[in-house]
Each structure stands twice: as structure tokens, then as C-alpha cells.
Design a protein around this motif. Structure first.
Motif, PDB file in Angstrom:
ATOM      1  N   TYR A  53       0.848  -1.199   0.000  1.00  0.00           N
ATOM      2  CA  TYR A  53       0.000   0.000   0.000  1.00  0.00           C
ATOM      3  C   TYR A  53       0.880   1.243   0.000  1.00  0.00           C
ATOM      4  O   TYR A  53       1.742   1.414   0.863  1.00  0.00           O
ATOM      5  CB  TYR A  53      -0.896  -0.038   1.233  1.00  0.00           C
ATOM      6  N   ARG A  55      -0.076   4.466   0.322  1.00  0.00           N
ATOM      7  CA  ARG A  55      -0.518   5.583   1.149  1.00  0.00           C
ATOM      8  C   ARG A  55      -0.162   5.360   2.624  1.00  0.00           C
ATOM      9  O   ARG A  55       0.145   4.247   3.046  1.00  0.00           O
ATOM     10  CB  ARG A  55      -2.022   5.777   1.015  1.00  0.00           C
ATOM     11  N   TYR A  57      -0.977   4.941   6.512  1.00  0.00           N
ATOM     12  CA  TYR A  57      -2.089   4.327   7.226  1.00  0.00           C
ATOM     13  C   TYR A  57      -1.658   3.974   8.647  1.00  0.00           C
ATOM     14  O   TYR A  57      -0.469   3.898   8.974  1.00  0.00           O
ATOM     15  CB  TYR A  57      -2.558   3.062   6.501  1.00  0.00           C
ATOM     16  N   GLY A 139      -5.074  10.758   3.475  1.00  0.00           N
ATOM     17  CA  GLY A 139      -4.985  11.256   2.115  1.00  0.00           C
ATOM     18  C   GLY A 139      -6.270  10.987   1.346  1.00  0.00           C
ATOM     19  O   GLY A 139      -7.146  10.250   1.802  1.00  0.00           O
ATOM     20  N   GLN A 141      -9.252   9.602  -0.560  1.00  0.00           N
ATOM     21  CA  GLN A 141      -9.729   8.238  -0.800  1.00  0.00           C
ATOM     22  C   GLN A 141     -11.011   8.252  -1.635  1.00  0.00           C
ATOM     23  O   GLN A 141     -11.761   7.272  -1.649  1.00  0.00           O
ATOM     24  CB  GLN A 141     -10.004   7.547   0.544  1.00  0.00           C
ATOM     25  N   THR A 400      -6.094   8.613  -8.232  1.00  0.00           N
ATOM     26  CA  THR A 400      -5.095   8.297  -7.218  1.00  0.00           C
ATOM     27  C   THR A 400      -4.034   7.381  -7.811  1.00  0.00           C
ATOM     28  O   THR A 400      -4.304   6.591  -8.725  1.00  0.00           O
ATOM     29  CB  THR A 400      -5.734   7.616  -5.995  1.00  0.00           C
ATOM     30  N   GLY A 402      -0.602   5.144  -6.071  1.00  0.00           N
ATOM     31  CA  GLY A 402       0.239   4.830  -4.924  1.00  0.00           C
ATOM     32  C   GLY A 402       1.330   3.856  -5.317  1.00  0.00           C
ATOM     33  O   GLY A 402       1.093   2.914  -6.082  1.00  0.00           O
ATOM     34  N   SER A 416       2.389   8.566  -2.659  1.00  0.00           N
ATOM     35  CA  SER A 416       1.102   8.603  -3.326  1.00  0.00           C
ATOM     36  C   SER A 416       0.778  10.024  -3.756  1.00  0.00           C
ATOM     37  O   SER A 416       1.320  11.001  -3.234  1.00  0.00           O
ATOM     38  CB  SER A 416      -0.007   8.075  -2.405  1.00  0.00           C
ATOM     39  N   SER A 449      -3.386  16.027  -3.223  1.00  0.00           N
ATOM     40  CA  SER A 449      -2.443  15.577  -2.200  1.00  0.00           C
ATOM     41  C   SER A 449      -1.219  14.925  -2.819  1.00  0.00           C
ATOM     42  O   SER A 449      -1.287  14.288  -3.876  1.00  0.00           O
ATOM     43  CB  SER A 449      -3.144  14.557  -1.284  1.00  0.00           C
ATOM     44  N   ASP A 451       2.229  12.769  -1.034  1.00  0.00           N
ATOM     45  CA  ASP A 451       3.001  12.382   0.152  1.00  0.00           C
ATOM     46  C   ASP A 451       4.092  11.393  -0.217  1.00  0.00           C
ATOM     47  O   ASP A 451       4.021  10.699  -1.232  1.00  0.00           O
ATOM     48  CB  ASP A 451       2.111  11.845   1.287  1.00  0.00           C
ATOM     49  N   THR A 466       6.569  10.051   7.090  1.00  0.00           N
ATOM     50  CA  THR A 466       5.849  10.470   5.892  1.00  0.00           C
ATOM     51  C   THR A 466       5.770  11.991   5.841  1.00  0.00           C
ATOM     52  O   THR A 466       5.358  12.629   6.820  1.00  0.00           O
ATOM     53  CB  THR A 466       4.421   9.888   5.870  1.00  0.00           C
ATOM     54  N   PHE A 468       3.952  15.159   3.803  1.00  0.00           N
ATOM     55  CA  PHE A 468       2.768  15.349   2.969  1.00  0.00           C
ATOM     56  C   PHE A 468       2.534  16.830   2.690  1.00  0.00           C
ATOM     57  O   PHE A 468       2.933  17.701   3.460  1.00  0.00           O
ATOM     58  CB  PHE A 468       1.513  14.749   3.631  1.00  0.00           C
TER      59      PHE A 468
END
Length: 629
Positions: A53, A55, A57, A139, A141, A400, A402, A416, A449, A451, A466, A468
Motif C-alpha cells: 500500500y 498511502r 495508514y 490522504g 480516498q 489516485t 500509490g 502517493s 495531495s 506524500d 511520511t 505530505f
């Protein structure tokens, strides 16, 4: 007195934090430990492995929450990276992600919108009794979850029937009130059922901060879910949750001339919330698992009632019909595919009405595509595109991408980019008679966005950093039109940027440390600061375990948060005092199935002011007993 005799709560807290590596017990993260390796998270049109993934989380384990005596989702989310939870009285708490408005963060329960209609979900009474985990996806979604998710998503995943034939749990707590909860499940060869019930009476505290009547919460919640394997390839399932909450609150006097007169202790003032959320779904596997389908119908209902001399009622309903398909591109079953495409089509309708406004409606028809690629080089790609056709306001295309790259030697680079949108609320579109004027010409707010982060895993330690930057265009704000509130899209951009850090360290088998830090610089288009978003938020923590005993604690430091002063002539964004809170917790296993827990929050009774004019929760202790089988 000597300096050691005059330590402030902040000094004592920081000294306690500094002693972490050498002290027993050591501290635990304020909200709960982040689970490092969940099997899948709900980060796309179908679940995705966390190490693929791109992004940022966080995942909070329900078992960790219950072990630490954390009884509310509000407390579980507090202190997580990039997340700001603000209380204005114990019965009202809102969530913001990376400084975005509260209605830009979507809260789901088992993938279903928790709030019916168009309002923000109030976290205050939602308990952790039947939670398996909480997923926080930061971020935009919108590609996967629609317009309500332009800044992020909180997905609360409840416990379901386990692999064993039957089981259950009971728990009770006492402290500033009481709570009782129980759950049971049964599972056969072709399916299972899980039922849970919880009731809670929290005495709360005086929201006015004047030492008057406590504004408490009484809540009852019931949930039922089940699944049935009708054939080898077809699964049918459902979930349903119901809750009723009665809470106390105090009035505010916006004509007051100072903070002392703003909140008015108002005895016997209560409101009632009724919540329902559920879904019915069917999942079908075809082409030997290379093509899967999921069709679901979801419905959320939220009703609120204010009795008294001027009674008021409101009702919000959300309905959604959703279809998902997943196709493997490399011949393997979908759950093992290295290359796959997900497709989505859904229709969502929101209705809202109240005592003074007839039924109002918004609806959206959406289609989306998502590509996923998992390559031998360690590169994982996730890209998505969605088109929303909105009734009554501008259509929008969200996107999006990622990327996650395994660099070897325990290092993973993730990044992402994307764009999401938030549609105007019912109040912004249609107004409220006598108080505000609606604006049907409003544009949706657009959040863009970017990041970039790096995760390092070395031996028994992990840290993720991270960076952003997000830019919100067409921010909707309130102004004054002839003595009433009116709504406009602001010119310019609201820019938010910062850093999110989270780390874990298993020092020994029985000692673990955890911590997180967020820096958020959130500005309005005119250069003013966004309210209710701390510039700095730090949590530190860990746990010590020996035999049947586990002890821990948590520290949270908040600095640089501004909030509006609602009284006449008040500052629209005045900085609140910094504060630090410390909590301690522990549990003792009486047997393999029975456990005694205890927790003290705000140990030093710090003045943790989160909003001008409101009171705050002082020292609070509770003890609990739980059993499982």
C-alpha cells in the motif's frame, strides 16, 4: 521549595517519558499500539496487503484497546499520526485528518457509512467492545469511497464469527459510571453468526467548566452479522448495527462578552441520537477464481431529537447500491494475482430533513477502475480513476496513484498522489430558515495531495516517516448576509503540509515502546490558521509484561492549536494553551480466560483545554473484569 518539589504536570510528564527505557512500567502509546502486520486493509476497491500500500495508514487492534482499558473510539483515535480529535464537551467530538474540514473524513463501520444523511459523525459514544480493528487511511480516498472521503477514511471493523464452533465474551467496567458488554458467535461448516450488545452509562463532566451538572452519556448498542456459503462459489452475508444514545449538554451564549460567560451550565438539558447501519451482500467467484463479483445494498439512518421548550428533530438517511468486480490479468486466482483490475459502479442517495426543513436530497452515480501490479522487483503499484455524476452540482473525476518499493535491508519507500472532492453539505446548499441562507451555486471542494514516506524495519524496531502536502481548492466558508449566515467558495487555496512519524521497538520479550509525532501547518486561503488542528502532537508509550501482569502508560503532548472564541468580539482563531496528559493502565490474568483491567486517564489532572469556553475531562479512573471462551 526545591525544583523537584514544584514540578508542573508537564515537567513530571516529560521526566516520566525520559525515564522510559529504564523504568518499569514503561509507557504505552496514547491511543493504542499500531498493529504492524494486518493481513489486509480496506485501502482500495478490494482489500490490499499493507506492505503493498503506497498511502500512509495506521491500524489499531481491538484486542490492544480492550487490554489497555480504552473504551471509546474517540480515545482510540486520539494521538494517531495526522489525526486530530477535538472535544467540545464530553458528548461531542469531531475528527479531522491532516487539517482538512471534519466533513472531509469518512467514518465507516464494516465499510458502511456510519452517519446517515449529510452530517459529520459524532464519535463521543461509540464504544470499542466489539471492534476487531480500526483502519485509518490518510490522504484522498474518493476514488474508492466517494465524496465524503476527500481527506481520509476511518473504517471500524467489527468482530465476526471465529473459526471455532462457538464462543463469546463478557465484560464490565466501573469508574465515573459503568458499562456492560457481551458477545457470542457460532459457526458451522457453511457459515456463522455473531451477536454483540453493549450498554454504557458515562457520568461525564460539566461541559461548561463551571463545576455544575455533569453532562453524561447513556448508550445502548446492538449488532448482528452473519455469512452463509450457499455454494462453493457463492457467499451471502449481512450486518446490522443499532444504537441509542442520550447525552447531556450545556448552552452557549454567543452574545457573552468574554469566555467566562460563553458556556452556561444548563441542568437537565439532553438530546437523543438513534443510529442504524447495515448491509446485505453477495459475493460470487467465477472462472476458477480469476473473476469475482460483489453486489451490496447499504443503508444508514441517523435521527436526533432535542426535547424541551423548543423541540427539534432531524433525520438523515443514506442508501447505496454497489457492484464490484475483480479480474486477474495473469491467470492466477484474484487473491493470488500479481496483476489485476478492479471495477466499480454504484449509486448513492442522501436524504435529510428536520422540524423546519422538508426532505432534501442529493444523489450520485459513479464508476471507477483500479489497477494493481505486484512485481518481482519489489515494486507495487496501485492506480485508480473515478467519475461521479452528481445531481444538482458539478460532476467530478477523482484519481489516485500509490507506489510501494521494497529497497531491501528492511527499507520500504512509499508514496502517493491524488485528488478527491467533498460535495457541499445540505445546510450549505439549502440553508436553515431563520439562521442561514443556502447557495445552490456552490462548487465541490477539491483536495489534491502528495506524500512521500520511508519505512525502516531493523531487528525488533520499526519507524515510518511520511511527508505530505495537500491543497484544498474552492473551500466553502461562512459569511454574513443581512444578519444571517451565508456560504461561498473562497478564492485561493487552503494549503496543509507536515510530517507524520510512527515507531515501535520491542526491546525485549516483555518490554515494548511505541510513539508517534505529527507536525501540521494548516492555512486558510487568506493565510489564517485552520482551527482545531494542533501544530505539534506527540504520543509516547509502551508496555511491560511479567507472568500474568501487564503494566503500561501513555503520554500525549499537544501544542500550537488555535480555536475560535465564539462570544461577542472574540478572536476567530486564538491559540489555546499547550497541554500534556499522562495515563497509566494494567491488567492481571486471573486465568487463561478471565482478566482484570484498570486505567487512569489524565493522571496529573492537567488543564487539557481543547476549545475556548468549554470544560475538559479531569483525572478519571476505571476498573474492569472480562471473560472469554
Amino acid at each position: 521549595m526545591t525544583r523537584s518539589q514544584t514540578q508542573t504536570p508537564l515537567r513530571r510528564a516529560l521526566l516520566l517519558a525520559a525515564a522510559l527505557p529504564f523504568a518499569q512500567p514503561v509507557l504505552a502509546q496514547d491511543a493504542a499500539p499500531i498493529t504492524l502486520d494486518p493481513v489486509f486493509i480496506s485501502g482500495g476497491l478490494s482489500p490490499i496487503a499493507p506492505d503493498a500500500y503506497g498511502r500512509a495508514y495506521s491500524v489499531v487492534s481491538g484486542d490492544d484497546l480492550r487490554e489497555q482499558g480504552i473504551s471509546s473510539v474517540k480515545q482510540a483515535l486520539t494521538g494517531l499520526p495526522g489525526v486530530s480529535v477535538t472535544e467540545t464537551g464530553g458528548s461531542f467530538a469531531t475528527l479531522r485528518m491532516r487539517g482538512a474540514p471534519a466533513n472531509h473524513a469518512l467514518i465507516l463501520i464494516d465499510g458502511v457509512e456510519a452517519q446517515g444523511g449529510g452530517g459529520d459523525y459524532v464519535l463521543s459514544g461509540l464504544a470499542t467492545d466489539d471492534i476487531a480493528r480500526i483502519e485509518v487511511l490518510r490522504g484522498p480516498q474518493s476514488v474508492f469511497f466517494g465524496s465524503r472521503a476527500s481527506a481520509g477514511v476511518v473504517n471500524i471493523v467489527t468482530l465476526r464469527g471465529a473459526e471455532q464452533e462457538r464462543g463469546g465474551a463478557l465484560s464490565a467496567t466501573r469508574g465515573n459510571g459503568w458499562s456492560l458488554s457481551g458477545r457470542a458467535h457460532v459457526r458451522g461448516e457453511r457459515g456463522g453468526l455473531a451477536l454483540s450488545y453493549a450498554t454504557r452509562h458515562d457520568k461525564g463532566y460539566d461541559a461548561s467548566g463551571k463545576g455544575g451538572e455533569r453532562d453524561g452519556i447513556r448508550r445502548r448498542a446492538l449488532s448482528l452479522n452473519g455469512d452463509w456459503q450457499a455454494t462453493e462459489d457463492l457467499e451471502i452475508g449481512f450486518s446490522q448495527s443499532l444504537a441509542r444514545e442520550i447525552y447531556g449538554y450545556d448552552n452557549s451564549d454567543w452574545m457573552a462578552s468574554d469566555e467566562a460567560g460563553y458556556m452556561v451550565d444548563t441542568p437537565d438539558l439532553t438530546s437523543r441520537r438513534d443510529e442504524r447501519a447495515g448491509q446485505l451482500y453477495a459475493s460470487l467467484s467465477t472462472l476458477d477464481g480469476r473473476l469475482t463479483h460483489r453486489l451490496s445494498y447499504e443503508r444508514s439512518r441517523y435521527a436526533q431529537e432535542f426535547p424541551g421548550d423548543f423541540p427539534y428533530e432531524m433525520l438523515g438517511i443514506t442508501r447505496a447500491l454497489k457492484y464490484r468486480a475483480s479480474l486477474s490479468l495473469d491467470g492466477a486466482p484474484v487473491d493470488q494475482a500479481g496483476q489485476m483490475v478492479n471495477a466499480m459502479a454504484d449509486w448513492t442517495r442522501w436524504n435529510e430533513s428536520n422540524s423546519y426543513v422538508p426532505v432534501q436530497e442529493k444523489s450520485t452515480r459513479s464508476v471507477a477502475l483500479e489497477y494493481r501490479g505486484f512485481f518481482d522487483s519489489g515494486l507495487d503499484v496501485q492506480a485508480g480513476l473515478r467519475r461521479d455524476e452528481n445531481k444538482g452540482f458539478r460532476d467530478f473525476t477523482s484519481w489516485t496513484i500509490g507506489l510501494s518499493q521494497d529497497l531491501g535491508r528492511g527499507l520500504r519507500l512509499h508514496g502517493s498522489a491524488g485528488a478527491g472532492m467533498a460535495n457541499p453539505t445540505f445546510t450549505e446548499l439549502f440553508g436553515y430558515p431563520g439562521f442561514s441562507i443556502g447557495n445552490l451555486d456552490l462548487s465541490s471542494e477539491i483536495n489534491r495531495s502528495l506524500d512521500l514516506g520511508i519505512e525502516a524495519r531493523l531487528a525488533d524496531a520499526r519507524i515510518d516517516v511520511t511527508l505530505f502536502r495537500e491543497k484544498l481548492t474552492d473551500l466553502i466558508g461562512a459569511g454574513s448576509c443581512g444578519g444571517q449566515t451565508c456560504y461561498v467558495n473562497y478564492a485561493g487555496d487552503s494549503v496543509r503540509k507536515g510530517v507524520e512519524i510512527a515507531g515501535d521497538w520491542q526491546i525485549r520479550d516483555h518490554i515494548a515502546l511505541r510513539g508517534s509525532y505529527s507536525y501540521i501547518d494548516a492555512k486558510l486561503p487568506d493565510g489564517g490558521r485552520v482551527t482545531y488542528v494542533p501544530r505539534h502532537e506527540l504520543t509516547l508509550g509502551g508496555a511491560w509484561q511479567a507472568g500474568r501482569v501487564t503494566l503500561g502508560g501513555d503520554l500525549r503532548h499537544v501544542a500550537g492549536m488555535v480555536a475560535p472564541q465564539g462570544w461577542s468580539g472574540g478572536d476567530p482563531a486564538a491559540e489555546l494553551p499547550d497541554f500534556t496528559t499522562v495515563g497509566i493502565w494494567g491488567d492481571y490474568r486471573l486465568s487463561d480466560d478471565i482478566k482484570l483491567t484498570g486505567r487512569i486517564d489524565n493522571l496529573f489532572d492537567a488543564d487539557a483545554k481543547q476549545a475556548w469556553g468549554y470544560g475538559w475531562q479531569g483525572r478519571r479512573a476505571q476498573i474492569g473484569l472480562s471473560a472469554s471462551w
